[in-house]
Design an enzyme around this catalytic site. Sequence first.
Site, PDB file in Angstrom:
ATOM      1  N   SER A   1       0.844  -1.191   0.000  1.00 12.58           N
ATOM      2  CA  SER A   1       0.000   0.000   0.000  1.00 12.58           C
ATOM      3  C   SER A   1       0.878   1.240   0.000  1.00 12.58           C
ATOM      4  O   SER A   1       2.057   1.184   0.328  1.00 12.58           O
ATOM      5  CB  SER A   1      -0.870   0.026   1.251  1.00 12.58           C
ATOM      6  OG  SER A   1      -0.039   0.313   2.364  1.00 12.58           O
ATOM      7  N   LYS A   2       0.240   2.330  -0.389  1.00 16.34           N
ATOM      8  CA  LYS A   2       0.978   3.577  -0.455  1.00 16.34           C
ATOM      9  C   LYS A   2       1.447   4.002   0.943  1.00 16.34           C
ATOM     10  O   LYS A   2       2.520   4.544   1.107  1.00 16.34           O
ATOM     11  CB  LYS A   2       0.089   4.657  -1.053  1.00 16.34           C
ATOM     12  CG  LYS A   2       0.860   5.729  -1.780  1.00 16.34           C
ATOM     13  CD  LYS A   2      -0.065   6.483  -2.690  1.00 16.34           C
ATOM     14  CE  LYS A   2       0.639   7.507  -3.513  1.00 16.34           C
ATOM     15  NZ  LYS A   2      -0.221   8.110  -4.522  1.00 16.34           N
TER      16      LYS A   2
END
Length: 494
Positions: free
Chosen positions: A246-247
């Site tokens: 995920s970012k």
Amino acid sequence: MSEVIVRFPPSPTGYLHIGGARTAIYNWLFARKYGGKLILRIEDTDVERSTQESIEGILDGLRWLGIDWDEGPYFQSEFAHEHVTAADRLLESGRAYRCFCTREELEAKREAALAAKKDLKYDGTCRRLTPEHAAEKEAAGVPSVVRFKVPERDGKIGYDDKVLGRIEKEYREIEDFVIVRSNGKPLYLLCNVVDDIRDRITHIIRGQDHMTNTVRQILLYQALGADVPVFAHMPLTLDLKKAKISKRSHGEVVAVQFYRDHGFIPWALVNFLVLLGWSPGDDREIFSREELIQAFSLERINRSNSIFNYRKGDPRFFTDPKAININAHYLHTMPIEEIGEMVRQEFLAEGLWDPDYEREKKDWYLATLDLIRARFHTLKDFAALGRAYFSDEYPFDPKALKKNVLRHEGLKRWLPELAERLEEIQDWSLESTEAAVRAFAEETGVKPGIIINGIRTVVTGQIKGPGIFDVLVAVGKDRVVSRLRKTPELYVAA
Ligand code: GLU
């Protein structure tokens, strides 16, 4: 196979994630393979989290990757009335019911069930209300949600997942799930099914993270009298520690935009992402568009999770090394005209573009790109490592200065002397430059390699590169001569 219709339905609440892009690519390949259709549907029912910026980012990302769709983008929010109508139909046909239990009541029931080690699912209080009683409550304005009435029967409901095989669940284990909130808004689970029925979707290819919805959605298809599509659930993409990428935890490297900003060739990223979760069954790793469409099949999607091999903070690799290698492969082998076009964009952005590169200097431009690309990994390298070919302002690799220049104090004198010799050459060519350099080394009594390394550093700023005489021809006589003359300044700089 009869007509294939698939869809890519992103929720526009952020950037285009590489996992999302992979979903889009698998759907696209499947549609193209069977001459079917890919529908793009923006699932924007979550108004608070959906943004225009995200929609544009997703569309731009798909276009950049070369993933084209046949219909849409449709917007889920535009079909809100259909979602409500479907819920009403389920209520009218007795496949759903209003539930007036309050949040507090439900919480209390849950706790009691927990204490008694009983089933936690909704106990069906309102399922047993008579229609009259329910109508009375509704007329009195008691708030309610709508729950789906899961058939009360023994046995299992299941489906044949194209990737995972038979998946089943006991009817008894499925709770009467909510399909409309107390504010009258249908839940995503229902909207998604209503839209897929309207769009006549035949195959749903999506991540395993959606599997918790699948049997409930199958119940909705059946209750709405629609054919159930084929499901294929793809593995998740995890990092080396088996955590979802995920970012928040990995940064920009999980966004498609990152690859564009780092000089990736779009098809190289597609090629890499396809292999993240699918394999052709042989050891091929590089596929043209046609080859991939041919080779792709849902059955060969991996069952186990894919690993995105990225070590945050590792200075050697800005992303998964395999992605970089695949990109380098395309960079080295694509027709040079196509590379020329992509580098043009880079040069325009860097202020390095000369319009003559597509006119009288076109041959030189393409030949030079072809000469230098063999060591490059991304399109960014042309303007960075290859800058000396296109500009007189170019960076010096600090290692190059230390190793090749400072190690031989004599070069400070020799290279400007060599410049005088080179200036006399009339026919600037591989042969004439080589002859001049070798003759000079012999007369001076220096090993040619020392001179050559010195020339390379001064003329290109780099330690490594193509054959030195090719370099001299590409950079051109005037530039070579004036750069060699300035060698003493580099000793000050280094
Ligand atoms: N909108 C969902 C998502 O972005 C897709 C759900 C589906 O494919 O059914 O994850």
